[in-house]
Design an enzyme around this catalytic site. Structure first.
Site, short mmCIF file in Angstrom:
data_model
loop_
_atom_site.label_atom_id
_atom_site.label_comp_id
_atom_site.label_asym_id
_atom_site.label_seq_id
_atom_site.Cartn_x
_atom_site.Cartn_y
_atom_site.Cartn_z
N GLY A 85 0.82 -1.19 -0.11
CA GLY A 85 -0.08 0.06 -0.06
C GLY A 85 0.88 1.23 -0.15
O GLY A 85 1.33 1.60 -1.14
N GLU A 86 1.20 1.69 1.30
CA GLU A 86 1.79 2.76 1.20
C GLU A 86 3.34 2.80 1.14
O GLU A 86 4.09 3.86 0.53
CB GLU A 86 1.68 3.69 2.78
CG GLU A 86 0.42 4.21 3.00
CD GLU A 86 -0.62 2.95 3.32
OE1 GLU A 86 -0.22 1.69 3.53
OE2 GLU A 86 -1.91 3.19 3.60
N PRO A 87 4.25 1.88 1.46
CA PRO A 87 5.59 1.68 1.15
C PRO A 87 6.04 2.39 -0.35
O PRO A 87 7.48 3.15 -0.18
CB PRO A 87 6.03 0.30 1.44
CG PRO A 87 4.96 -0.08 2.52
CD PRO A 87 3.65 0.46 1.99
N PRO A 88 5.47 2.03 -1.45
CA PRO A 88 5.96 2.38 -2.61
C PRO A 88 5.83 4.04 -2.69
O PRO A 88 6.72 4.59 -3.61
CB PRO A 88 5.06 1.88 -3.67
CG PRO A 88 4.55 0.70 -2.87
CD PRO A 88 4.21 1.14 -1.34
N LEU A 89 5.28 4.60 -1.84
CA LEU A 89 5.04 6.00 -2.15
C LEU A 89 6.60 6.71 -1.71
O LEU A 89 7.01 7.54 -2.39
CB LEU A 89 3.96 6.66 -0.98
CG LEU A 89 3.97 8.26 -0.97
CD1 LEU A 89 2.47 8.73 -0.83
CD2 LEU A 89 4.59 8.85 0.09
#
Length: 183
Positions: free
Chosen positions: A118-122
């Site tokens: 979810g958020e980690p690739p941001l």
């Protein structure tokens, strides 16, 4: 840090490399290529994971290069929603966008060995901002610090390039006379 203990089951890793092009006259940039390797464990649905990684990355690009916060004199936020600030659009997606999932990375103890994505690739979008910083550094003498605020908007990029050129009293390549402000 002792390196002991057990991080939560969905602890994920990723790496990104970005190639950008910066226009010296406008401060505009284009993301030419991005290569990402991300740990999604033993992926249940690679298409969903790739979509999450691509979407998170593009959202991070917006956060680091477009989404500038501005307040009025009373401290009220003026850029409070996408209708008051720029967010990434289809034209901002990297021209070449490669996403690979780490193989043989099953997460023991997690359902089917997968990891949530979810958020980690941001945070992988930091590679775009740092590629912009490297491009700006090409206009400076070797070893000179490159101040570049976040977000690295076209205005911020332009000022970072041209402030150094004015300070060094060096001409801008192929410049027109009215592009350099006098001190």
């Amino acid at each position: 840090m002792a390196g002991r203990g057990h991080p939560f089951y969905y602890f994920a890793w990723g790496a990104a490399v970005s190639e950008v092009e910066v226009d010296v006259f406008t401060g505009m940039h284009r993301v030419l290529r991005v290569d990402i390797l991300h740990d999604a464990g033993d992926s249940i649905n690679e298409g969903v994971n790739r979509g999450q990684i691509e979407g998170g990355f593009v959202q991070g690009m917006g956060w680091l290069t477009m989404e500038e916060l501005k307040w009025d004199d009373q401290g009220c936020l003026l850029t409070h929603s996408p209708d008051t600030y720029k967010i990434p659009a289809v034209g901002d997606i990297p021209q070449i966008f490669n996403v690979a999932l780490l193989k043989n990375a099953a997460q023991k103890g997690a359902i089917y060995g997968n990891k949530a994505v979810g958020e980690p690739p941001l945070m992988l979008a930091i590679s775009v901002r740092e590629a912009i910083r490297d491009a700006v550094a090409a206009f400076r003498p070797p070893g000179v610090e490159v101040p570049l605020p976040s977000p690295a908007t076209p205005e911020a990029i332009f000022l970072s390039i041209h402030q150094d050129l004015r300070d060094e009293r060096r001409p801008i390549p192929d410049q027109e006379p009215d592009l350099v402000a006098a001190k």
